[in-house]
Design a protein around this motif. Structure first.
Motif, short mmCIF file in Angstrom:
data_model
loop_
_atom_site.label_atom_id
_atom_site.label_comp_id
_atom_site.label_asym_id
_atom_site.label_seq_id
_atom_site.Cartn_x
_atom_site.Cartn_y
_atom_site.Cartn_z
N ARG A 21 0.82 -1.21 0.00
CA ARG A 21 0.00 0.00 0.00
C ARG A 21 0.85 1.26 0.00
N LEU A 22 0.20 2.35 -0.42
CA LEU A 22 0.75 3.70 -0.26
C LEU A 22 -0.10 4.40 0.79
N PRO A 23 0.36 4.52 2.02
CA PRO A 23 -0.48 5.09 3.08
C PRO A 23 -0.95 6.51 2.80
N ALA A 24 -0.18 7.28 2.05
CA ALA A 24 -0.56 8.67 1.82
C ALA A 24 -1.77 8.80 0.91
N THR A 25 -2.01 7.79 0.07
CA THR A 25 -3.12 7.87 -0.88
C THR A 25 -4.19 6.84 -0.63
N GLY A 26 -3.89 5.81 0.14
CA GLY A 26 -4.84 4.72 0.30
C GLY A 26 -4.81 3.75 -0.85
N GLY A 27 -3.96 4.00 -1.86
CA GLY A 27 -3.84 3.12 -3.01
C GLY A 27 -2.70 2.14 -2.85
N PHE A 28 -2.23 1.64 -4.00
CA PHE A 28 -1.18 0.64 -4.00
C PHE A 28 0.12 1.21 -4.57
N ALA A 29 1.23 0.62 -4.12
CA ALA A 29 2.53 1.05 -4.62
C ALA A 29 2.66 0.81 -6.11
N LEU A 30 2.00 -0.24 -6.60
CA LEU A 30 2.10 -0.54 -8.02
C LEU A 30 1.44 0.53 -8.89
N GLY A 84 -1.66 0.81 -13.96
CA GLY A 84 -1.98 0.95 -12.56
C GLY A 84 -1.93 -0.39 -11.84
N ALA A 85 -2.34 -0.39 -10.58
CA ALA A 85 -2.26 -1.62 -9.80
C ALA A 85 -3.32 -2.62 -10.22
N ARG A 86 -4.46 -2.16 -10.68
CA ARG A 86 -5.57 -3.06 -10.97
C ARG A 86 -5.29 -3.96 -12.16
N LEU A 87 -4.64 -3.43 -13.20
CA LEU A 87 -4.39 -4.19 -14.42
C LEU A 87 -2.93 -4.63 -14.55
N CYS A 88 -2.16 -4.43 -13.50
CA CYS A 88 -0.74 -4.74 -13.59
C CYS A 88 -0.51 -6.26 -13.54
N ARG A 95 4.03 -6.60 -17.27
CA ARG A 95 3.83 -5.15 -17.37
C ARG A 95 4.65 -4.41 -16.31
N TRP A 96 4.75 -5.00 -15.14
CA TRP A 96 5.54 -4.40 -14.07
C TRP A 96 7.00 -4.29 -14.48
N LEU A 97 7.58 -5.37 -15.00
CA LEU A 97 8.97 -5.34 -15.42
C LEU A 97 9.16 -4.45 -16.65
N ASP A 98 8.19 -4.48 -17.56
CA ASP A 98 8.32 -3.65 -18.76
C ASP A 98 8.41 -2.17 -18.38
N PHE A 99 7.64 -1.77 -17.38
CA PHE A 99 7.69 -0.37 -16.97
C PHE A 99 9.04 -0.04 -16.34
N GLN A 100 9.61 -0.97 -15.57
CA GLN A 100 10.93 -0.72 -14.98
C GLN A 100 11.98 -0.54 -16.06
N GLU A 128 -12.66 2.58 -16.75
CA GLU A 128 -12.78 3.17 -18.09
C GLU A 128 -12.88 4.69 -17.93
N TYR A 129 -11.77 5.29 -17.51
CA TYR A 129 -11.80 6.71 -17.18
C TYR A 129 -12.08 7.59 -18.39
N THR A 130 -11.63 7.20 -19.57
CA THR A 130 -11.83 8.05 -20.75
C THR A 130 -13.28 8.07 -21.18
N GLU A 131 -14.10 7.22 -20.60
CA GLU A 131 -15.52 7.23 -20.90
C GLU A 131 -16.32 7.98 -19.84
N ALA A 132 -15.63 8.74 -19.01
CA ALA A 132 -16.29 9.51 -17.95
C ALA A 132 -17.26 10.52 -18.56
#
Length: 1335
Positions: A176-185, A193-197, A201-206, A570-574
């Motif tokens: 977790r990331l305590p400052a945001t309530g989300g995940f480190a990923l 993001g963490a949900r689709l990681c 994909r994790w290594l590719d980003f590194q 699906e944020y782009t469909e907001a």
């Protein structure tokens, strides 16, 4: 060969085809692929942390120096421990130093889970330093280093065994990331993001050089499990995927460390029992349990009633045939009642004679008294703050709010705009990087530019402050988390989708050429937006635009704050874009409070202009001040409605009070002046009461100004009608003086008035014991007004009646009657003009309304006559119908009892607004589009030792913390949002503080020498005095002294890329300490899920308090914790919705306290007549039950406003009931039926004319009010109260008295010589000789 092995070998062979032989020809153990540093990568233009790339070196691994080996042991302990006796490495000291910095950056985020941090470090340690580097690494591209014969590696392939990669990824997946309530990923997986990681994909980003951190491009290839070594012929022979131990998050990496906590690792969690769901509805079989019980209750009551009637009928029949009813002498209670009655008659007769003989002095004294008390209006304070109105100062929510405000300051003011584009079309965008994406209509360049223009206007606005020479700008009032002391416009916390471009037009319009594999295309704002909504914490996107995702003020913009109306991720469909301005909140006495009000007023003006200019957009908006502004606006606009309402009531009283015998005597027999005097008496009572309470320092409110006059007018008008009609129906005796006549009439009428007024007075006095300030103030004001009204009626109004009688005896016309038509015409013209200034259409509505009211009045008059005739007929002729009538009212009461349970408790904020308010559109958009609710803080009080190891472990949620710690418990609760109402886990300053202290990072450092020796060294500093100056010498809990020393540094450390854990902005106001560093209070912020009704808000408050109670009990068990220490939840809404936790029992107690004196006063004044008093109580209770039941049918929720009206309903019901009961009790007619008929005839018309017909015209007008509160709680509810009170008082009560009223009184008591005549008007008793008339 097994099938999996064959498949794995085929996949590896396919990957080896991609290997370039020119840079890494040898792949064998003990051979490097690169070594040392060859400068910076010329292909990387923007790098957040610049790192050098290695040199191509496909040579044997080197023997490390002692310094390198020592450093390697701290940075890569697994690699150092795995080396042989003669260790070899493929990295230089400079590379290990750079690796240490890289690991430190990630360590600040991952250190809370040691297994994840170790696995992540191992990936980079093996890539850079492994002595068998060439076995799994293949350099694919290198560029020459100018001036040397070296080649710098700019791209390579890294082959991992999939099992190793998946295990490493799994250990980090839940961190977790305590400052945001989300995940480190969320910060380590790019656009996914963490949900689709995933591991790939994790290594590719590194390894993506465009992420701003990787110095070169790395292509990670995950070889399926079971594949053999690459020993075939051809290119890449000898490659073996890396496979070393990957630590599970549920195991400790060393004896000194512990496994990851449950919050970061599902493996560490005990079995989680889901909380119980909401209680199922009460059912009996398949039927509604409450309905079944109410039906059974009705059946039981019906059976009891019929059995009672049958037994009574048989007993009466037997008694009639066998034993004539003897005339029993009067009992003690009868003698007591007659004595009280005679005393009241005598006292009020003498008082009436005195007043009628001296009318002018009495009037002067009354006017002086009312005028003197009304002067208190100059010090009247109207309470408009909802907190002060509905929340008691000593309530828990008020105390918690005071504590929170004292330690953390008032919560921020929110100004918000929600924009949708219903008239635009959706679009589909084909991204070269992200593929085809759907974009909603509101996510278009046109809309974004329009929103950016609005924000630029708000940022540049200079707003004058009324009453001062100062102008205010946004930076003067905004919340600037990262620069609170001297903010600039760019430092203000503004959350919007354009903040992904730092509110910069140039960045929004940027376009760049983007190579992607073999394809090349262009990227623009849409590509950047796609990336940022999935990775809002990124300092740099992976597109060729190379833009940051953080807002202009330096913080992240989370998509659930800036976007609304999307499904899943699906944020782009907001469908909605949300702009939120967070402003500082100042106390009302602080001059800066006027600054923020002025800026908010300008905010509303600019947004309204924006709304008018962009007709193709739907713009919903609200400022913090909007609710109070709209309520005040509606109140002012509804003043004409109240004026017309009162005017109609006054006109009715003036016209209905007269008694006309002939047309030629209309002007003489008119009672217009007397009626207006009676109205003046009522108004004077209200003014005197409010003035007296204002002098005593008790504040008032708008609801009191609206309800109390109606209530006192109903009570006062009833008394006026009873007294005047009694005067008109009792002619003067021969030789009787006028003052004696008035005194005799007052003596006859006053006992009934005393009964009703004293019941109402004590009722409201006991109602003032309520803890709700608005209910308490209303009840107290009503009690004092009832007292003044009674006193003025038996003094000033009696004096006015004496003067009017003197005028009528002299056959002089009524002074006001001659000009009545002119006055009414002038009033009508003024009313119409006033209405026209508000709304032209309202004039037509007023005409229709007046016609409707007149028709209603005529219908009600006819209905009243029919009702009285019906009662007489039923009581005297058709006894069977009385049974049916009782059963009908019993059925209504049982139905009302069932419907009571269906009445919603609460007050939705939409009902507080008029139907034409712009705020309603905002509420609708808020409920439709927002995905998270308001923040809720879990606040700890003084008395907890955070600095001790046990205290720290009782709060934190990282490795080594207690399984039932505060943050762990909140995290568990957030996993069940339907029960806890928490959408996100709480942020934790303590967890981030521990990560900030972690020595593997560079957050907490101390200057070791120089002028700043011993002081804090920020992570961005390269001062040599900071080298080696770690705050802690190992991964451990700080000592209490270290805790107190380093905590202030943490709270003021600005988060940067080098140290993302700095507490400034996120936590600098989350910890309240005294001068000695003692923690007085702290807060942990979570987010509630969207709450759309007051019932959900109330349930969320209950759930939060239950959670806080559990935390308090757990933390009190930590050694050193004070007994009075506790945790409580705080949200800005709690102080408004707390009342609904207790409004039902509070209402029952308040109404019970109002009913008790009604019964007791009736019991005493009716001569301890238990039966009549019980009948009165039963009727009033039935009126209340039926009223509350009808609320469910007419969509009237139950809340404090409704409770005020129900308290008033008790007073109005007393008027409907008490006069008839008193007349029945003292009637001398033969038998209960005759006495009930006599009471109905004698008092029925007076009650109808004085209460019902006085209330109904004014109530009917309120249907045209703009405020929904007035329409619902004053028109609907008061109409129900009046009609139900009328029906029960005229129809049900006489029938009930005919059944359960007291038996016939004994022979009449001999009245003294002067009192005998007073008994004549009461009728004759059973078998009694009429009292002789006095001559």
């Amino acid at each position: 060969m097994p099938e999996g092995t064959v498949l794995g070998t085929a996949v590896l062979a396919a990957l080896l085809v991609l290997v370039s032989p020119s840079w890494t020809p040898t792949h064998s153990a003990g051979v490097c692929a690169f070594y040392g540093e060859c400068g910076y990568n010329p292909e990387v233009n923007v790098s957040l942390v610049r790192s050098k790339v290695p040199c191509v070196s496909n040579t044997a691994a080197r023997e490390p120096s002692a310094a390198l080996l020592n450093l390697l042991s701290s940075v890569c302990p697994d690699l150092a421990l795995g080396t042989a006796a003669a260790p070899r490495v493929c990295c230089s000291l400079a590379q290990v130093l750079a690796l240490q910095l890289s690991v430190a950056l990630s360590g600040a985020v991952l250190a809370r889970c040691p297994s994840c941090a170790r696995n992540f470090a191992n990936i980079h340690c093996h890539n850079i330093c492994s002595p068998d580097q060439s076995l799994f690494i293949n350099v694919t591209r290198a560029v020459p280093v100018p001036g040397t014969n070296l080649f710098a590696v700019v791209e390579y392939q890294s082959f991992y065994r999939q099992e190793f990669a998946e295990a490493s990824f799994a250990s980090c997946q839940g961190v977790r990331l305590p400052a945001t309530g989300g995940f480190a990923l969320d910060t380590m997986c790019g656009l996914y993001g963490a949900r689709l990681c995933t591991a790939q994909r994790w290594l590719d980003f590194q390894g993506d050089k465009s992420n701003g951190l990787a110095p070169l491009q790395i292509h990670f290839h995950l070889v399926p499990n079971g594949t053999g070594t690459g020993t075939g012929t051809g290119t890449g022979a000898g490659l073996e995927p890396l496979y070393v131990r990957a630590w599970s998050c549920g195991e400790a990496v060393s004896a000194q460390e512990q496994a990851c906590s449950c919050q970061d690792c599902a493996e560490s969690c005990p079995t989680i029992t889901p909380p119980p769901g909401p209680k199922p509805p009460f059912r009996i079989g398949a039927a509604d349990g409450a309905l079944v019980l109410c039906v059974l209750l009705f059946g039981l009551l019906t059976l009891l009633f019929l059995l009672t009637r049958i037994c009574h009928h048989r007993g009466s029949k037997q008694g009639l045939t066998l034993h004539p009813a003897p005339v029993t002498p009067p009992g003690c209670s009868v003698r007591w009642g007659d004595a009280v009655h005679r005393a009241l008659v005598r006292v009020f007769r003498c008082w009436g004679v005195f007043v009628a003989a001296h009318p002018l002095p009495v009037l002067l004294v009354a006017v002086a008294l009312v005028g003197g008390l009304s002067a208190g209006f100059r010090s009247l304070r109207l309470t408009t703050d909802p907190v002060e109105l509905w929340s008691a100062p000593g309530s828990r929510a008020r105390q918690e709010k005071a504590f929170y405000d004292q330690h953390f300051g008032p919560f921020l003011r929110t100004n918000q705009v929600i924009v949708t584009a219903p008239r635009h079309n959706r679009s589909r965008y084909h991204s070269v990087l992200f593929g085809a994406q759907n974009f909603s209509a509101v996510l278009s360049m046109e809309v974004l530019q329009a929103l950016l223009q609005l924000q630029e206007s708000l940022a540049a606005a200079a707003v004058p402050v009324p009453g001062t020479n100062r102008t205010v700008r946004l930076e003067d009032v905004c919340y600037a988390p990262l620069n609170p002391s001297n903010p600039a416009p760019a430092d203000c916390c503004v959350n919007s989708v354009t903040q992904y471009f730092q509110n910069n037009r140039t960045r929004l319009a940027m376009v760049a050429t983007q190579p992607h594999g073999t394809d090349t295309g262009t990227v623009d704002w849409r590509d950047h937006l796609i990336y940022c909504v999935n990775s809002p914490l990124s300092f740099k996107d992976i597109t060729a635009l190379e833009l940051s995702c953080t807002a202009e003020y330096g913080g992240p913009v989370f998509p659930y704050i800036a976007l609304g109306g999307y499904t899943g991720s699906e944020y782009t469909e907001a469908e909605a874009l949300i702009i939120t301005y967070s402003l500082n909140n100042f106390g009302r006495r602080d001059p800066r409070h006027m600054w923020v009000l002025s800026w908010e007023s300008h905010f509303l003006q600019l947004v309204q202009d924006f709304q008018r200019r962009h007709h193709n957009l739907s713009v919903a908006f609200m400022a913090e001040r909007s609710l109070e502004d709209e309520i005040n606006r509606t109140t002012a606009e509804d003043i004409p409605i109240f004026a017309v309402s009162y005017a109609l009531v006054f006109a009715y009283i003036a016209l209905a009070l007269g008694e006309y015998t002939a047309w030629r005597r209309v002007l003489v027999e008119s009672k217009v002046t007397l009626a207006l005097g009676g109205v003046a008496v009522v108004v004077g009572a209200v003014f005197a009461a409010m003035g007296l309470l204002a002098l005593l320092g008790l504040p008032s409110s708008l609801i009191i100004l609206e309800v109390v006059p109606f209530l006192i007018l109903a009570v006062g008008a009833d008394n006026i009608f009873i007294f005047v009609q009694e005067y008109q129906q009792c002619p003067r005796e021969p030789g009787e003086r006028r003052q004696d006549h008035i005194g005799r009439v007052l003596g006859q009428a006053a006992p009934s008035l005393v009964l009703s007024s004293s019941s109402e007075l004590i009722c409201f006095l006991l109602g003032s014991l309520s803890s709700m300030p608005a209910v308490r103030t209303f009840a107290l004001t009503a009690a004092v007004a009832v007292a003044f009204d009674f006193l003025l009626q038996i003094s000033a109004f009696v004096a006015l009646l004496a003067l009017d009688a003197q005028r009528q005896e002299a056959s002089r016309p009524d002074l006001c009657c001659c000009c009545l038509l002119m006055v009414l015409t002038v009033l009508m013209v003024l009313t119409v003009l006033m209405v026209l200034t508000v709304l032209m259409v309202l004039m037509v509505l007023m005409v229709l309304m007046v016609l409707m009211v007149l028709m209603v009045l005529m219908a009600l008059m006819v209905l009243t006559v029919l009702m009285v005739l019906t009662v007489l007929m039923v009581l005297t002729v058709l006894m069977v119908l009385t049974v049916l009538m009782v059963l009908l009212f019993l059925l209504l009461s049982c139905a009302g009892l069932y419907l009571m349970l269906q009445v919603p408790v609460g007050l939705d904020q939409e009902l507080a607004m008029p139907k034409d308010s712009y705020v309603l559109q905002y509420f609708s958009a808020l409920n439709q589009y927002l995905t998270v609710g308001v923040p809720v803080f879990f606040v700890t009080t003084e008395g907890y030792d955070f600095s001790s190891a046990a205290g720290t472990n009782g709060i934190c949620s990282s490795s080594g913390c207690d399984h039932n710690s505060l943050t762990h418990t909140l995290d568990m609760a957030s996993r069940f949002p339907n029960a806890s109402f928490l959408a996100l886990p709480a942020t934790s300053w303590l967890d981030d503080f521990l990560d900030w202290l972690n020595p593997t990072g560079r957050c907490c450092r101390i200057h070791r020498f120089g002028n700043a020796s011993g002081e804090f060294c920020p992570a961005t500093s390269d001062d040599p005095s900071c080298i080696g100056g770690r705050c802690l010498n190992g991964t451990r809990r700080p000592t209490p002294d270290e805790f107190r020393r380093f905590l202030p540094w943490f709270l003021q450390d600005r988060p940067t890329l080098q140290c993302a854990k700095g507490g400034l902005g996120a936590y600098d106001t989350a910890v309240s300490m005294d001068a000695n560093g003692t923690i007085l209070a702290t807060r942990f912020m979570a987010y509630q899920r969207p709450l759309r009704t007051s019932q959900e808000h109330t349930a969320a408050l209950q759930a939060a308090r239950a959670l806080a109670l559990e935390l308090s009990r757990s933390l009190r068990r930590v050694p050193g914790t004070w007994n009075r220490f506790h945790v409580f939840p705080y949200a800005v809404t709690h102080v408004y919705y707390e009342q609904y936790l207790t409004v039902v029992p509070e209402g029952l107690v308040t109404l019970g306290l109002c009913l008790v004196p009604t019964f007791l006063v009736s019991f005493l004044l009716l001569g301890m007549d238990l039966r009549s008093s019980t009948a009165t109580l039963i009727t009033i209770i039935m009126v209340l039950v039926d009223t509350v039941g009808a609320m469910a049918l007419w969509d009237i929720p139950y809340n404090a406003v409704a409770l005020i009206n129900l308290v008033a309903a008790v007073g109005i019901s007393v008027e409907f009931v008490s006069h008839i009961t008193y007349t029945f009790a003292h009637s001398r007619k033969h038998g209960r039926v005759a006495r009930a008929a006599d009471a109905t005839v004698t008092m029925g018309s007076k009650v109808v004319a004085g209460v019902a017909m006085t209330n109904l015209p004014g109530i009917a007008v309120l249907a045209f009010a703009k405020a929904q509160l007035i329409q619902i709680f004053f028109f609907r509810l008061n109409l129900l109260i009046t009609l139900l009170g009328l029906v029960h008082g005229i129809l049900f009560l006489p029938v009930l008295l005919s059944y359960m009223g007291p038996g016939p009184r004994g022979p009449p008591l001999e009245l003294p010589s002067g009192d005998a005549a007073m008994g004549e008007g009461q009728g004759q008793g059973e078998g009694q000789v009429p009292a002789p008339r006095q001559g």
